[in-house]
Design an enzyme around this catalytic site. Structure first.
Site, mmCIF file in Angstrom:
data_model
loop_
_atom_site.group_PDB
_atom_site.id
_atom_site.type_symbol
_atom_site.label_atom_id
_atom_site.label_comp_id
_atom_site.label_asym_id
_atom_site.label_seq_id
_atom_site.Cartn_x
_atom_site.Cartn_y
_atom_site.Cartn_z
ATOM 1 N N CYS A 178 50.469 107.810 49.842
ATOM 2 C CA CYS A 178 50.203 108.644 51.020
ATOM 3 C C CYS A 178 51.492 109.145 51.665
ATOM 4 O O CYS A 178 51.522 110.235 52.235
ATOM 5 C CB CYS A 178 49.379 107.871 52.033
ATOM 6 S SG CYS A 178 47.697 107.529 51.452
ATOM 7 N N ALA A 234 16.759 74.947 64.556
ATOM 8 C CA ALA A 234 15.448 74.893 63.897
ATOM 9 C C ALA A 234 14.664 73.714 64.443
ATOM 10 O O ALA A 234 15.236 72.732 64.932
ATOM 11 C CB ALA A 234 15.597 74.758 62.370
ATOM 12 N N PRO A 249 23.538 74.390 58.811
ATOM 13 C CA PRO A 249 24.400 73.440 59.520
ATOM 14 C C PRO A 249 25.396 72.715 58.624
ATOM 15 O O PRO A 249 26.484 72.377 59.073
ATOM 16 C CB PRO A 249 23.411 72.464 60.163
ATOM 17 C CG PRO A 249 22.138 72.621 59.397
ATOM 18 C CD PRO A 249 22.106 74.031 58.930
ATOM 19 N N GLU A 308 45.043 109.381 55.024
ATOM 20 C CA GLU A 308 46.009 110.465 55.124
ATOM 21 C C GLU A 308 45.628 111.633 54.220
ATOM 22 O O GLU A 308 45.668 112.806 54.634
ATOM 23 C CB GLU A 308 47.410 109.954 54.763
ATOM 24 C CG GLU A 308 47.918 108.871 55.696
ATOM 25 C CD GLU A 308 47.631 107.470 55.204
ATOM 26 O OE1 GLU A 308 48.468 106.587 55.421
ATOM 27 O OE2 GLU A 308 46.544 107.257 54.593
ATOM 28 N N THR A 316 20.097 76.885 52.343
ATOM 29 C CA THR A 316 19.558 77.971 53.159
ATOM 30 C C THR A 316 18.753 78.933 52.305
ATOM 31 O O THR A 316 17.699 79.427 52.719
ATOM 32 C CB THR A 316 20.708 78.713 53.865
ATOM 33 O OG1 THR A 316 21.324 77.826 54.813
ATOM 34 C CG2 THR A 316 20.208 79.946 54.595
ATOM 35 N N SER A 324 12.357 78.054 61.966
ATOM 36 C CA SER A 324 13.424 78.565 62.824
ATOM 37 C C SER A 324 13.305 80.052 63.126
ATOM 38 O O SER A 324 14.154 80.622 63.776
ATOM 39 C CB SER A 324 14.784 78.325 62.152
ATOM 40 O OG SER A 324 14.862 79.015 60.932
#
Length: 352
Positions: free
Chosen positions: A83, A161, A269, A51, A195, A167
């Site tokens: 606002c 993978a 996974p 705004e 990972t 992968s």
């Protein structure tokens, strides 16, 4: 005056800054004065709200104008002034609001302040679209937790993978570019330490431009905050990142306290299976490639115990299908009656 057209304009402005405003909501505002249109959108924390941004563009022309706002104007002092007060002070005659703000500091107070000042207020134009756009914010303000999007990529036989753990790249360039767009819309991204050790990802946003703007939005980084479940190896490319541990419910509570509104889970996974079984996923985004490993020894989308019987099969609702080159993106949301096989609290070990 076409209220719907102007609200759709405001919604597009809001969508252009999704992922850049947390812990504030991404809001768009359009001020229409004698045929002139002035645009505003929420800036990063400390910058103007939508705004105030639009009113600054309109200047004196805001007097007697109509403002279209995708979320109820705030009525409390935070990093910036309220606002609702700014709209009143500017002399805006009419305010069209898509949805009420569930934040207890605002909820109804912004609309009441405008009406008490003699401003005409209309609520509900563009409601459905605004609720979809602001779904992560609405969840955060009602539960204290971020919305969770689980991103998965697999072959047609559901494998992520090869047996030797390789992968890279299952999906094509268009799908990978779409992942970067998805990351840019999220405040934070989370993976497991496994990972990080196996793939050493950066988890940054590449190939996506920030919204065209002057001021803070021109300098903002599109990269989400990065979190790792478990310990982070020295020198990992994901750094700077923060390590987390504990049960997933507690992890989400902590991320909510840290102002994360929309969390993207990308990690492996083990992490995917844990979030799924705990019933903590708000949306599954699955990228499918027209490829097959052709056996049962490649790595699956999720690891851990699954549904023990067909009666316990998890079922979702397919809300969008998008073709991306040769790949397909499936957006799936849980059905209200569908529960994972094990919805108990899921602790995450350091080696996930």
């Amino acid at each position: 005056m076409d209220d719907q057209v102007h609200m759709e304009h405001a919604l597009r402005l809001a969508a252009s800054v999704e992922g850049l405003t947390a812990p504030n909501p991404w809001v768009g505002c359009v001020v229409v004065a004698d045929g002139a249109v002035f645009e505003g959108r929420t800036h990063p924390p400390g910058g103007p709200h939508a705004e105030a941004d639009a009113l600054a563009q309109a200047g004196d022309q805001a007097r007697g104008a109509t403002a279209y706002v995708t979320l109820e104007p705030c009525s409390h002092h935070g990093r910036t002034p309220p606002c609702a007060e700014a709209l009143i002070a500017a002399g805006v005659r009419r305010v069209v609001v898509a949805i009420d703000d569930p934040d207890p500091r605002v909820s109804g107070r912004g609309v009441d302040a405008l009406r008490d000042a003699g401003v005409e207020v209309v609520v509900g134009i563009g409601r459905d679209a605004a609720e979809r756009l602001l779904a992560p914010y609405l969840k955060h303000r009602s539960t204290g937790r971020p919305a969770v999007t689980l991103k998965l990529a697999a072959t047609l036989d559901g494998r992520t993978a090869a047996p030797d753990a390789t992968s890279r790249w299952i999906t094509g360039a268009e799908a990978r570019a779409d992942v970067h767009r998805l990351r840019a819309r999220c405040d934070a991204i989370l993976v497991g330490a496994g990972t990080v050790r196996a793939d050493d990802p950066e988890l940054t946003v590449r190939g996506i431009d920030a919204p065209a703007s002057e001021g803070p939005l021109a300098e903002v980084s599109l990269d989400p905050r990065r979190f790792v479940l478990g310990s982070i190896p020295d020198g990992a490319r994901v750094l700077p990142a923060e390590a987390l541990s504990g049960e997933l419910d507690d992890v989400l509570d902590e991320l909510g306290r840290r102002g994360v509104l929309h969390l993207m889970v990308e990690g492996g996974p083990s992490v995917a299976g844990a979030f799924h079984r705990a019933g903590l996923v708000d949306r599954y985004v699955v990228y499918l490639a027209p490829a097959l490993f052709g056996g049962d020894d490649a790595r699956p989308l999720m690891s851990g115990p699954g549904a023990p019987t067909i009666a316990d099969l998890w079922r979702g609702s397919l809300v969008a299908v998008t073709r991306l080159g040769d790949d397909v993106r499936l957006d799936i949301e849980p059905e209200p009656t569908s529960r994972p096989a094990d919805s108990s609290r899921q602790p995450m070990e350091a080696n996930t």
